[in-house]
Motif scaffolding. Structure first.
Motif, PDB file in Angstrom:
ATOM      1  N   ASN A   1      49.061  59.077  34.764  1.00  0.00           N
ATOM      2  CA  ASN A   1      49.286  59.936  35.916  1.00  0.00           C
ATOM      3  C   ASN A   1      49.834  58.735  36.881  1.00  0.00           C
ATOM      4  OD1 ASN A   1      47.165  58.598  36.785  1.00  0.00           O
ATOM      5  ND2 ASN A   1      45.924  60.314  37.166  1.00  0.00           N
ATOM      6  N   THR A   2      49.830  57.673  36.920  1.00  0.00           N
ATOM      7  CA  THR A   2      50.356  56.768  38.015  1.00  0.00           C
ATOM      8  C   THR A   2      51.091  55.187  37.044  1.00  0.00           C
ATOM      9  OG1 THR A   2      48.181  55.693  37.842  1.00  0.00           O
ATOM     10  CG2 THR A   2      48.973  57.125  39.889  1.00  0.00           C
ATOM     11  N   ILE A   3      51.887  54.680  37.983  1.00  0.00           N
ATOM     12  CA  ILE A   3      52.528  53.371  37.282  1.00  0.00           C
ATOM     13  C   ILE A   3      52.432  52.505  38.368  1.00  0.00           C
ATOM     14  CG2 ILE A   3      54.712  54.472  38.314  1.00  0.00           C
ATOM     15  CD1 ILE A   3      56.124  52.971  36.157  1.00  0.00           C
ATOM     16  N   ASP A   4      52.319  51.137  37.986  1.00  0.00           N
ATOM     17  CA  ASP A   4      52.322  50.072  38.739  1.00  0.00           C
ATOM     18  C   ASP A   4      52.913  48.763  38.081  1.00  0.00           C
ATOM     19  OD1 ASP A   4      50.443  48.549  37.254  1.00  0.00           O
ATOM     20  OD2 ASP A   4      49.498  47.653  39.009  1.00  0.00           O
ATOM     21  N   MET A   5      52.991  47.606  39.021  1.00  0.00           N
ATOM     22  CA  MET A   5      53.685  46.610  38.314  1.00  0.00           C
ATOM     23  C   MET A   5      52.623  45.451  38.538  1.00  0.00           C
ATOM     24  SD  MET A   5      57.353  46.894  40.196  1.00  0.00           S
ATOM     25  CE  MET A   5      58.049  45.239  39.724  1.00  0.00           C
ATOM     26  N   ASN A   6      51.349  45.689  38.471  1.00  0.00           N
ATOM     27  CA  ASN A   6      50.472  44.282  38.552  1.00  0.00           C
ATOM     28  C   ASN A   6      49.346  44.528  37.733  1.00  0.00           C
ATOM     29  OD1 ASN A   6      50.881  45.257  42.157  1.00  0.00           O
ATOM     30  ND2 ASN A   6      51.587  43.433  41.317  1.00  0.00           N
ATOM     31  N   LEU A   7      48.631  45.590  37.328  1.00  0.00           N
ATOM     32  CA  LEU A   7      47.472  45.716  36.772  1.00  0.00           C
ATOM     33  C   LEU A   7      47.371  45.151  35.506  1.00  0.00           C
ATOM     34  CD1 LEU A   7      46.330  48.973  37.789  1.00  0.00           C
ATOM     35  CD2 LEU A   7      44.966  47.173  38.195  1.00  0.00           C
ATOM     36  N   TRP A   8      48.336  45.074  34.539  1.00  0.00           N
ATOM     37  CA  TRP A   8      48.198  44.400  33.238  1.00  0.00           C
ATOM     38  C   TRP A   8      48.155  42.888  33.399  1.00  0.00           C
ATOM     39  CZ3 TRP A   8      46.272  46.065  28.728  1.00  0.00           C
ATOM     40  CH2 TRP A   8      46.235  45.025  27.767  1.00  0.00           C
ATOM     41  N   GLY A   9      48.944  42.372  34.210  1.00  0.00           N
ATOM     42  CA  GLY A   9      48.996  40.818  34.361  1.00  0.00           C
ATOM     43  C   GLY A   9      47.528  40.584  35.060  1.00  0.00           C
ATOM     44  N   LEU A  10      46.929  41.460  35.987  1.00  0.00           N
ATOM     45  CA  LEU A  10      45.694  40.973  36.557  1.00  0.00           C
ATOM     46  C   LEU A  10      44.784  41.084  35.643  1.00  0.00           C
ATOM     47  CD1 LEU A  10      43.984  40.421  39.153  1.00  0.00           C
ATOM     48  CD2 LEU A  10      44.104  42.706  39.724  1.00  0.00           C
ATOM     49  N   LEU A  11      44.658  42.014  34.757  1.00  0.00           N
ATOM     50  CA  LEU A  11      43.537  42.413  33.804  1.00  0.00           C
ATOM     51  C   LEU A  11      43.557  41.111  32.633  1.00  0.00           C
ATOM     52  CD1 LEU A  11      43.943  46.320  33.176  1.00  0.00           C
ATOM     53  CD2 LEU A  11      41.870  45.058  33.801  1.00  0.00           C
ATOM     54  N   SER A  12      44.549  40.728  32.376  1.00  0.00           N
ATOM     55  CA  SER A  12      44.746  39.859  31.345  1.00  0.00           C
ATOM     56  C   SER A  12      44.061  38.417  31.988  1.00  0.00           C
ATOM     57  CB  SER A  12      46.319  39.506  30.997  1.00  0.00           C
ATOM     58  OG  SER A  12      46.826  40.721  30.467  1.00  0.00           O
ATOM     59  N   ALA A  13      44.310  38.163  32.986  1.00  0.00           N
ATOM     60  CA  ALA A  13      43.761  36.798  33.895  1.00  0.00           C
ATOM     61  C   ALA A  13      42.287  36.924  33.710  1.00  0.00           C
ATOM     62  CB  ALA A  13      44.617  36.616  35.302  1.00  0.00           C
ATOM     63  N   CYS A  14      41.929  38.280  34.369  1.00  0.00           N
ATOM     64  CA  CYS A  14      40.259  38.432  34.534  1.00  0.00           C
ATOM     65  C   CYS A  14      39.870  38.479  33.255  1.00  0.00           C
ATOM     66  CB  CYS A  14      40.359  39.813  35.291  1.00  0.00           C
ATOM     67  SG  CYS A  14      40.592  39.984  37.104  1.00  0.00           S
ATOM     68  N   ALA A  15      40.308  38.938  32.130  1.00  0.00           N
ATOM     69  CA  ALA A  15      39.574  38.957  30.944  1.00  0.00           C
ATOM     70  C   ALA A  15      39.545  37.545  30.398  1.00  0.00           C
ATOM     71  CB  ALA A  15      40.560  39.721  29.742  1.00  0.00           C
ATOM     72  N   ASP A  16      40.630  36.599  30.615  1.00  0.00           N
ATOM     73  CA  ASP A  16      40.518  35.198  30.349  1.00  0.00           C
ATOM     74  C   ASP A  16      39.082  34.396  30.776  1.00  0.00           C
ATOM     75  OD1 ASP A  16      42.751  35.294  28.619  1.00  0.00           O
ATOM     76  OD2 ASP A  16      44.028  34.383  30.361  1.00  0.00           O
ATOM     77  N   HIS A  17      39.008  34.837  31.889  1.00  0.00           N
ATOM     78  CA  HIS A  17      37.747  34.259  32.901  1.00  0.00           C
ATOM     79  C   HIS A  17      36.479  35.139  32.865  1.00  0.00           C
ATOM     80  CE1 HIS A  17      40.131  30.779  34.243  1.00  0.00           C
ATOM     81  NE2 HIS A  17      41.376  31.902  34.325  1.00  0.00           N
ATOM     82  N   GLU A  18      36.528  36.033  31.971  1.00  0.00           N
ATOM     83  CA  GLU A  18      35.271  37.067  32.100  1.00  0.00           C
ATOM     84  C   GLU A  18      34.776  37.462  33.401  1.00  0.00           C
ATOM     85  OE1 GLU A  18      32.583  34.703  29.590  1.00  0.00           O
ATOM     86  OE2 GLU A  18      33.450  35.937  27.687  1.00  0.00           O
ATOM     87  N   VAL A  19      35.704  37.911  34.186  1.00  0.00           N
ATOM     88  CA  VAL A  19      35.505  38.375  35.467  1.00  0.00           C
ATOM     89  C   VAL A  19      35.719  40.008  35.691  1.00  0.00           C
ATOM     90  CG1 VAL A  19      35.962  38.289  37.906  1.00  0.00           C
ATOM     91  CG2 VAL A  19      36.028  36.062  36.364  1.00  0.00           C
ATOM     92  N   PRO A  20      34.945  40.611  35.391  1.00  0.00           N
ATOM     93  CA  PRO A  20      35.018  42.040  35.801  1.00  0.00           C
ATOM     94  C   PRO A  20      35.808  42.610  36.937  1.00  0.00           C
ATOM     95  CG  PRO A  20      32.470  41.580  36.458  1.00  0.00           C
ATOM     96  CD  PRO A  20      33.370  40.275  35.873  1.00  0.00           C
ATOM     97  N   LEU A  21      36.798  43.490  36.815  1.00  0.00           N
ATOM     98  CA  LEU A  21      37.922  44.100  37.840  1.00  0.00           C
ATOM     99  C   LEU A  21      37.229  45.481  38.151  1.00  0.00           C
ATOM    100  CD1 LEU A  21      40.259  43.549  39.657  1.00  0.00           C
ATOM    101  CD2 LEU A  21      41.463  44.499  37.755  1.00  0.00           C
ATOM    102  N   ILE A  22      37.291  45.577  39.527  1.00  0.00           N
ATOM    103  CA  ILE A  22      37.434  47.005  40.317  1.00  0.00           C
ATOM    104  C   ILE A  22      38.911  47.063  40.820  1.00  0.00           C
ATOM    105  CG2 ILE A  22      36.594  48.454  41.888  1.00  0.00           C
ATOM    106  CD1 ILE A  22      33.750  46.949  41.555  1.00  0.00           C
ATOM    107  N   ALA A  23      39.402  48.061  40.600  1.00  0.00           N
ATOM    108  CA  ALA A  23      40.661  48.377  40.992  1.00  0.00           C
ATOM    109  C   ALA A  23      40.924  49.583  41.809  1.00  0.00           C
ATOM    110  CB  ALA A  23      41.917  48.232  39.973  1.00  0.00           C
ATOM    111  N   LEU A  24      41.097  49.463  43.064  1.00  0.00           N
ATOM    112  CA  LEU A  24      41.569  50.688  43.865  1.00  0.00           C
ATOM    113  C   LEU A  24      42.907  50.750  44.339  1.00  0.00           C
ATOM    114  CD1 LEU A  24      39.747  52.615  46.013  1.00  0.00           C
ATOM    115  CD2 LEU A  24      39.925  50.877  47.489  1.00  0.00           C
ATOM    116  N   ARG A  25      43.452  52.047  44.136  1.00  0.00           N
ATOM    117  CA  ARG A  25      44.847  52.275  44.276  1.00  0.00           C
ATOM    118  C   ARG A  25      45.280  53.239  45.148  1.00  0.00           C
ATOM    119  NH1 ARG A  25      44.707  47.633  43.062  1.00  0.00           N
ATOM    120  NH2 ARG A  25      46.129  46.743  41.400  1.00  0.00           N
ATOM    121  N   ILE A  26      46.422  53.087  45.936  1.00  0.00           N
ATOM    122  CA  ILE A  26      46.686  54.266  46.820  1.00  0.00           C
ATOM    123  C   ILE A  26      48.105  54.853  46.295  1.00  0.00           C
ATOM    124  CG2 ILE A  26      47.748  52.786  48.489  1.00  0.00           C
ATOM    125  CD1 ILE A  26      47.207  54.920  50.596  1.00  0.00           C
TER     126      ILE A  26
END
Length: 266
Positions: free
Chosen positions: A187-212
């Motif tokens: 239901n939405t599109i962005d230009m950041n989240l997949w890259g951010l998730l990939s980096a967080c996964a590398d370092h095993e850091v859980p992510l909370i993403a809030l979007r407008i």
């Protein structure tokens, strides 16, 4: 087409450990969110440059916050996120930014929590049509597990669930908007989240993403986005500062003990 197999990079033990937080990584897209977050900081540290990435440091309550701007596109976002996470140990990542709406029910200004991200450009063009690669859909961890006491207030602020198609393209086409929504049920599109998730996964850091929602991702998206950025005042950063202040202290972190922290600072 059917969804890819949903994969989550957060282990149960990691989620449990994150209930106590020392350092928080903050990833933003709009400078107003950083300004709003910093306006509620108790102390502000130095800003360091790692490669082309500028990392700001400040404290909110018992927590040290490291902030970096995501960038234009998933590749640039991943580079900036790696610059932060590879040089600073973080227990939790929180991100605020805009998304375009692919569903007509969503309006500019609507806040939501990201539940799932699809890297819609990762696939192959085959004789039978486009085939999405396996493992390109990621489900984010449950906010209620990560934040405990703050999850209810976050849900009141961001009432929508966002299923995001993430890639390198800014959608400013009614046709492309309709195709994405029909193909991936997002239901939405962005230009950041997949890259951010990939980096967080590398370092095993859980992510909370809030979007407008910043625009309708159609023919008028450029004009709508420009109007959004002109009127936006960092409401997301302001709210996240309150969430960070409410996070429980990490008993293993020196920041939880004033006397010990003073010794380390000297």
């Amino acid at each position: 087409m059917p969804r890819s197999i949903v994969c989550s990079f957060v282990l149960t033990s990691l989620i449990t450990a994150t209930c106590a937080v020392g350092n928080v990584a903050f990833f933003y897209a709009v400078e107003d969110d950083l300004d709003a977050l910093k306006s509620q900081a108790d102390t502000t540290g130095r800003t360091e440059v790692v490669g082309r990435s500028r990392i700001s440091q400040f404290t909110i309550g018992a927590h040290t916050v490291f902030a970096v701007k995501m960038g234009a596109g998933c590749v640039e976002t991943a580079i900036n996120a790696q610059a932060l996470l590879s040089t600073r140990r973080c227990d939790l990542a929180i991100s605020v930014g805009p998304v375009g709406a692919l569903h007509s029910a969503l309006k500019v200004g609507d806040w939501g929590l990201v539940r799932e991200v699809v890297a819609y450009q990762r696939g192959s063009q085959t004789p039978g049509g486009y085939l999405l690669a396996k493992g390109t859909t990621t489900t984010l961890p449950e906010v209620s597990v990560l934040l405990q006491h703050s999850s209810e207030s976050l849900r009141k602020f961001a009432v929508e669930d966002f299923f995001v198609a993430s890639g390198e393209i800014f959608s400013a086409s009614d046709i492309f908007r309709s195709e994405l929504h029909a193909e991936f049920s997002t239901n939405t599109i962005d230009m950041n989240l997949w890259g951010l998730l990939s980096a967080c996964a590398d370092h095993e850091v859980p992510l909370i993403a809030l979007r407008i929602v910043s625009d309708q991702a159609g023919d008028s998206a450029s004009e709508q986005f420009a109007e959004f950025t002109k009127n936006y005042r960092g409401e997301g950063g302001d709210f996240i500062a309150k969430i960070i202040r409410e996070l429980p202290k990490n008993p293993a972190s020196p920041e939880s003990y004033d006397a010990l922290q003073k010794l380390l600072d000297n």
